[in-house]
Enzyme design. Structure first.
Site, short mmCIF file in Angstrom:
data_model
loop_
_atom_site.label_atom_id
_atom_site.label_comp_id
_atom_site.label_asym_id
_atom_site.label_seq_id
_atom_site.Cartn_x
_atom_site.Cartn_y
_atom_site.Cartn_z
N GLY A 1 20.07 -3.27 -5.59
CA GLY A 1 18.97 -2.36 -5.90
C GLY A 1 19.46 -1.28 -6.84
O GLY A 1 20.68 -1.05 -6.94
N GLN B 1 19.31 7.15 -10.72
CA GLN B 1 20.76 6.87 -10.71
C GLN B 1 21.32 6.67 -12.12
O GLN B 1 22.53 6.81 -12.34
CB GLN B 1 21.04 5.61 -9.88
N CYS C 1 25.70 2.37 -1.37
CA CYS C 1 24.99 2.92 -2.53
C CYS C 1 25.91 2.86 -3.74
O CYS C 1 27.10 3.23 -3.64
CB CYS C 1 24.57 4.36 -2.26
N LEU C 2 25.40 2.42 -4.86
CA LEU C 2 26.22 2.34 -6.08
C LEU C 2 26.64 3.73 -6.56
O LEU C 2 27.57 3.87 -7.34
CB LEU C 2 25.45 1.60 -7.17
N HIS D 1 15.40 2.81 0.56
CA HIS D 1 16.60 3.46 0.02
C HIS D 1 16.38 3.86 -1.44
O HIS D 1 16.70 4.98 -1.85
CB HIS D 1 17.78 2.48 0.13
N GLU D 2 15.80 2.93 -2.22
CA GLU D 2 15.58 3.23 -3.65
C GLU D 2 14.50 4.28 -3.85
O GLU D 2 14.62 5.14 -4.73
CB GLU D 2 15.21 1.94 -4.41
N HIS E 1 15.84 7.65 -3.63
CA HIS E 1 16.51 8.07 -4.88
C HIS E 1 15.52 8.74 -5.83
O HIS E 1 15.86 9.70 -6.52
CB HIS E 1 17.14 6.87 -5.61
#
Ligand code: K2U
Ligand code: ZN
Length: 167
Positions: free
Chosen positions: A46, A51, A91-92, A133-134, A137
């Site tokens: 994702g 981000q 998470c990236l 989660h996204e 963000h």
């Protein structure tokens, strides 16, 4: 297509709030394609526009093993949710950290697709977790915000130490 830079926690730019997309045009479609390329190369399942320093309400997700199920959500809104489920999240923007987070088990999300068509999707499992989660963000929220302050500070110190070693 381009691979974009992914912001790393605790960068304050990750705390910015994204604005709705006014029109799904070719510029947005190029952003979507660049986000997919960036996500696959990370690798991740994702990625949210905040981000990659773009303050637009755009997320991309692909939870398949073989990159066969790319999903793009523009101006996503959760219109129904039920139940609770705890799952380890990563998470990236917070590499190497995985911690359990409780979220809604089943969700119905309304969004625009890559062509600007209104869609509604009801999901559970990993896809439901990833969408939530996204979407966090897009509002400047990170999964570490669900952890204790002590844990969050420990992760912040670890990320800052890692960053110093790479400079
Ligand atoms: O927001 C991101 O950085 C993308 C996350 C998506 C994700 C968050 C929580 C739970 C699952 C996925 C990254 O893909 S985290 C890396 C990862 C990769 C595969 C499975 C789980 C986590
Ligand atoms: Zn994330």
């Amino acid at each position: 297509m381009s691979i974009l830079n992914i912001l790393q926690f605790p960068d304050p730019k990750l705390r910015q709030k994204a604005a709705p997309v006014a029109s799904v045009d070719d510029r947005i479609r190029t952003l979507v394609d660049d986000m997919f390329e960036t996500m696959y190369s990370a690798p991740g399942i994702g990625l949210a526009a905040v981000q990659v320093e773009v303050l637009k309400r755009v997320i991309v997700i692909d939870i398949s093993e073989d990159k066969s199920q790319p999903k793009c959500f523009i101006n996503p809104e959760i219109i129904e949710c039920s139940g609770h489920e705890k799952m380890d999240e990563g998470c990236l923007s917070v590499p190497g950290i995985y911690e359990p987070v409780s979220r809604a088990k089943d969700i119905t999300v309304r969004y625009l697709d890559r062509e600007g068509k209104a869609q509604e999707l009801t999901v559970d499992g990993l896809l439901a977790v990833c969408i939530q989660h996204e979407m966090d963000h897009l509002d400047g929220k990170l999964f570490v915000d669900y952890l204790s302050e002590m844990k969050r500070n420990r992760i912040r110190k670890k990320m800052e130490k890692m960053r110093q070693h790479t400079l």
